[in-house]
Design a protein around this motif. Structure first.
Motif, PDB file in Angstrom:
ATOM      1  N   SER A   1     -17.463  -9.402 -36.830  1.00 55.74           N
ATOM      2  CA  SER A   1     -16.587  -8.169 -36.332  1.00 55.74           C
ATOM      3  C   SER A   1     -15.077  -8.601 -36.480  1.00 55.74           C
ATOM      4  O   SER A   1     -14.396  -7.921 -35.422  1.00 55.74           O
ATOM      5  N   SER A   2     -14.549  -9.675 -36.643  1.00 59.36           N
ATOM      6  CA  SER A   2     -13.458 -10.269 -36.198  1.00 59.36           C
ATOM      7  C   SER A   2     -13.195 -10.758 -34.803  1.00 59.36           C
ATOM      8  O   SER A   2     -13.950 -11.528 -34.215  1.00 59.36           O
ATOM      9  N   TYR A   3     -12.437  -9.867 -33.925  1.00 63.05           N
ATOM     10  CA  TYR A   3     -12.225 -10.304 -32.613  1.00 63.05           C
ATOM     11  C   TYR A   3     -13.073  -9.290 -31.590  1.00 63.05           C
ATOM     12  O   TYR A   3     -12.896  -9.465 -30.180  1.00 63.05           O
ATOM     13  N   LYS A   4     -13.911  -8.480 -32.066  1.00 63.41           N
ATOM     14  CA  LYS A   4     -15.041  -7.732 -30.985  1.00 63.41           C
ATOM     15  C   LYS A   4     -15.839  -8.439 -30.546  1.00 63.41           C
ATOM     16  O   LYS A   4     -16.635  -9.521 -30.997  1.00 63.41           O
ATOM     17  N   PRO A   5     -16.405  -8.217 -29.400  1.00 61.55           N
ATOM     18  CA  PRO A   5     -17.385  -9.207 -28.702  1.00 61.55           C
ATOM     19  C   PRO A   5     -18.737  -9.032 -29.432  1.00 61.55           C
ATOM     20  O   PRO A   5     -19.506  -9.890 -29.142  1.00 61.55           O
ATOM     21  N   SER A   6     -19.196  -8.276 -30.141  1.00 60.60           N
ATOM     22  CA  SER A   6     -20.255  -8.226 -30.850  1.00 60.60           C
ATOM     23  C   SER A   6     -20.210  -8.950 -32.116  1.00 60.60           C
ATOM     24  O   SER A   6     -19.285  -8.422 -33.056  1.00 60.60           O
ATOM     25  N   ASN A   7     -20.615  -9.932 -32.498  1.00 56.25           N
ATOM     26  CA  ASN A   7     -20.679 -10.768 -33.583  1.00 56.25           C
ATOM     27  C   ASN A   7     -19.062 -11.125 -33.911  1.00 56.25           C
ATOM     28  O   ASN A   7     -18.895 -10.941 -34.957  1.00 56.25           O
ATOM     29  N   PRO A   8     -18.330 -11.671 -32.954  1.00 50.59           N
ATOM     30  CA  PRO A   8     -17.028 -12.155 -33.132  1.00 50.59           C
ATOM     31  C   PRO A   8     -16.943 -13.397 -34.212  1.00 50.59           C
ATOM     32  O   PRO A   8     -17.829 -14.333 -34.188  1.00 50.59           O
ATOM     33  N   ILE A   9     -15.850 -13.576 -34.739  1.00 48.40           N
ATOM     34  CA  ILE A   9     -15.612 -14.448 -35.463  1.00 48.40           C
ATOM     35  C   ILE A   9     -15.641 -15.908 -34.716  1.00 48.40           C
ATOM     36  O   ILE A   9     -15.087 -15.859 -33.731  1.00 48.40           O
ATOM     37  N   LYS A  10     -16.067 -16.904 -35.105  1.00 47.89           N
ATOM     38  CA  LYS A  10     -16.253 -18.261 -34.240  1.00 47.89           C
ATOM     39  C   LYS A  10     -15.007 -19.200 -34.575  1.00 47.89           C
ATOM     40  O   LYS A  10     -14.789 -19.886 -33.775  1.00 47.89           O
ATOM     41  N   CYS A  11     -14.325 -19.188 -35.730  1.00 44.59           N
ATOM     42  CA  CYS A  11     -13.414 -20.182 -35.919  1.00 44.59           C
ATOM     43  C   CYS A  11     -12.114 -19.335 -36.721  1.00 44.59           C
ATOM     44  O   CYS A  11     -12.191 -18.421 -37.450  1.00 44.59           O
ATOM     45  N   LEU A  12     -11.081 -20.096 -36.345  1.00 37.12           N
ATOM     46  CA  LEU A  12      -9.786 -19.466 -36.962  1.00 37.12           C
ATOM     47  C   LEU A  12      -8.789 -20.866 -37.378  1.00 37.12           C
ATOM     48  O   LEU A  12      -9.176 -21.692 -37.025  1.00 37.12           O
ATOM     49  N   ILE A  13      -8.251 -20.416 -38.757  1.00 40.87           N
ATOM     50  CA  ILE A  13      -7.414 -21.409 -39.143  1.00 40.87           C
ATOM     51  C   ILE A  13      -6.019 -20.801 -39.453  1.00 40.87           C
ATOM     52  O   ILE A  13      -5.976 -19.620 -39.885  1.00 40.87           O
ATOM     53  N   THR A  14      -4.892 -21.180 -38.698  1.00 48.43           N
ATOM     54  CA  THR A  14      -3.592 -20.361 -38.656  1.00 48.43           C
ATOM     55  C   THR A  14      -2.662 -21.128 -39.445  1.00 48.43           C
ATOM     56  O   THR A  14      -2.775 -22.601 -39.045  1.00 48.43           O
ATOM     57  N   HIS A  15      -1.957 -20.727 -40.340  1.00 50.10           N
ATOM     58  CA  HIS A  15      -0.875 -21.212 -41.027  1.00 50.10           C
ATOM     59  C   HIS A  15       0.339 -20.534 -40.656  1.00 50.10           C
ATOM     60  O   HIS A  15       0.559 -19.238 -41.079  1.00 50.10           O
ATOM     61  N   TRP A  16       1.409 -21.196 -40.306  1.00 52.46           N
ATOM     62  CA  TRP A  16       2.662 -20.678 -40.068  1.00 52.46           C
ATOM     63  C   TRP A  16       3.598 -21.098 -41.234  1.00 52.46           C
ATOM     64  O   TRP A  16       3.618 -22.216 -41.366  1.00 52.46           O
ATOM     65  N   ILE A  17       4.161 -20.078 -41.673  1.00 55.07           N
ATOM     66  CA  ILE A  17       4.859 -20.233 -42.863  1.00 55.07           C
ATOM     67  C   ILE A  17       6.254 -19.729 -43.071  1.00 55.07           C
ATOM     68  O   ILE A  17       6.696 -18.647 -42.449  1.00 55.07           O
ATOM     69  N   ASN A  18       7.208 -20.494 -43.615  1.00 56.83           N
ATOM     70  CA  ASN A  18       8.465 -19.950 -44.107  1.00 56.83           C
ATOM     71  C   ASN A  18       8.408 -20.086 -45.375  1.00 56.83           C
ATOM     72  O   ASN A  18       8.168 -20.579 -46.231  1.00 56.83           O
ATOM     73  N   PHE A  19       8.779 -18.394 -45.796  1.00 56.46           N
ATOM     74  CA  PHE A  19       8.822 -18.015 -47.197  1.00 56.46           C
ATOM     75  C   PHE A  19      10.012 -17.768 -47.671  1.00 56.46           C
ATOM     76  O   PHE A  19      11.156 -17.085 -47.244  1.00 56.46           O
ATOM     77  N   SER A  20      10.434 -18.199 -48.931  1.00 61.48           N
ATOM     78  CA  SER A  20      11.645 -18.375 -49.443  1.00 61.48           C
ATOM     79  C   SER A  20      11.901 -16.859 -50.099  1.00 61.48           C
ATOM     80  O   SER A  20      13.128 -16.495 -50.199  1.00 61.48           O
ATOM     81  N   GLY A  21      10.900 -16.111 -50.597  1.00 65.46           N
ATOM     82  CA  GLY A  21      11.164 -14.884 -50.994  1.00 65.46           C
ATOM     83  C   GLY A  21      11.284 -13.729 -50.203  1.00 65.46           C
ATOM     84  O   GLY A  21      11.381 -13.789 -48.760  1.00 65.46           O
ATOM     85  N   ASP A  22      11.309 -12.532 -50.653  1.00 61.92           N
ATOM     86  CA  ASP A  22      11.385 -11.253 -49.833  1.00 61.92           C
ATOM     87  C   ASP A  22      10.125 -10.935 -49.190  1.00 61.92           C
ATOM     88  O   ASP A  22       8.899 -11.551 -49.719  1.00 61.92           O
ATOM     89  N   GLU A  23       9.954  -9.905 -48.471  1.00 69.84           N
ATOM     90  CA  GLU A  23       8.472  -9.432 -47.643  1.00 69.84           C
ATOM     91  C   GLU A  23       7.680  -9.025 -48.877  1.00 69.84           C
ATOM     92  O   GLU A  23       6.495  -9.271 -48.973  1.00 69.84           O
ATOM     93  N   SER A  24       8.180  -8.375 -50.170  1.00 69.48           N
ATOM     94  CA  SER A  24       7.457  -7.932 -51.021  1.00 69.48           C
ATOM     95  C   SER A  24       6.545  -8.877 -51.781  1.00 69.48           C
ATOM     96  O   SER A  24       5.664  -9.084 -52.113  1.00 69.48           O
ATOM     97  N   SER A  25       7.379 -10.145 -51.890  1.00 73.80           N
ATOM     98  CA  SER A  25       6.788 -11.132 -52.586  1.00 73.80           C
ATOM     99  C   SER A  25       5.655 -11.922 -51.817  1.00 73.80           C
ATOM    100  O   SER A  25       4.911 -12.537 -52.449  1.00 73.80           O
ATOM    101  N   PHE A  26       5.948 -11.693 -50.478  1.00 69.71           N
ATOM    102  CA  PHE A  26       5.143 -12.430 -49.531  1.00 69.71           C
ATOM    103  C   PHE A  26       3.740 -11.296 -49.598  1.00 69.71           C
ATOM    104  O   PHE A  26       2.425 -11.999 -49.537  1.00 69.71           O
TER     105      PHE A  26
END
Length: 237
Positions: free
Chosen positions: A112-137
């Motif tokens: 259920s992602s972040y809801k308390p019923s069956n929440p996700i147990k692990c996250l991997i976060t990537h902070w990114i600098n993208f050279s293109g525009d938002e549509s490309s991202f």
């Protein structure tokens, strides 16, 4: 306006005990948001699984980025309790970043992602600098979702664009450069952090030559919170 996302990393430091930190977060800071503001759809906290700092992560799904400027939300920081004001001044780091959603692979039947019923147990976060525009991202995000869907243990990925940020704390330099953060973020929900080592995940989550991943972090669930928004859905159904 697009859906919003609030991400806060924090480090208690030497002036705030872990017990005091958790008591404040669990019994004052989070409830003031998720139990009183219907705009806060979810709320969860994670602890670092990679022995890096900052050690703590809080995430919230927000119904609309307009919430970030609404008085119901801004007053929470403008009118802090004496306890919160004192504690925040002693934290080594409080790094608050607000985002708008760029793309979402969609809800998973596995969690259920972040809801308390069956929440996700692990996250991997990537902070990114993208050279293109938002549509490309956005295009890259959807391409990545298709590739990630075949990775065993992957549940969901959402990508975001940072619209505001502020770092405070005893460990934050006064130099304006200390406030610079990557523009984009990818949050990968996974069933196990071993997914981070899978070649297929590494390839699918890497933007390649069009971007630079500035930081990769791994997190384990500490607690998912029920919200007034969730309670309203239950009571009306």
């Amino acid at each position: 306006m697009p859906p919003g996302f609030l991400l806060v990393t924090s480090e208690p430091g030497t002036l705030v005990s872990l017990e005091e930190f958790h008591d404040w977060y669990n019994n004052e800071h989070v409830p003031l948001r998720v139990k009183h503001l219907p705009a806060f759809l979810t709320g969860a906290r994670f602890g670092a699984a990679d022995s890096l700092n900052p050690s703590w992560l809080a995430v919230y799904d927000i119904d609309d980025t307009a919430t970030f400027k609404h008085e119901s939300y801004t007053r929470l920081r403008a009118n802090r309790s004496q306890r919160e004001s004192d504690l925040v001044q002693r934290l080594e780091l409080l790094d608050r970043r607000t985002y708008e959603v760029v793309a979402d692979s969609g809800e998973s039947s596995l969690t259920s992602s972040y809801k308390p019923s069956n929440p996700i147990k692990c996250l991997i976060t990537h902070w990114i600098n993208f050279s293109g525009d938002e549509s490309s991202f956005h295009t890259w995000s959807n391409d990545a979702f298709r590739s990630l869907s075949s990775v065993e243990g992957w549940a969901r990925t959402r990508t975001y664009k940072c619209i505001d940020n502020l770092k405070t704390g005893t460990g934050v330099a006064k130099d304006p450069e200390a406030q610079i953060v990557p523009k984009y973020l990818a949050v990968h929900e996974v069933l196990s952090l071993s997914v981070a080592e899978l070649p297929d995940f590494v390839v699918a989550s890497n933007p390649g030559s069009v971007a630079r991943v500035e930081e990769i972090r791994c997190w384990n669930l500490y607690r998912a919170y029920s919200t007034i928004a969730q309670e309203n859905v239950v009571s009306s159904s």
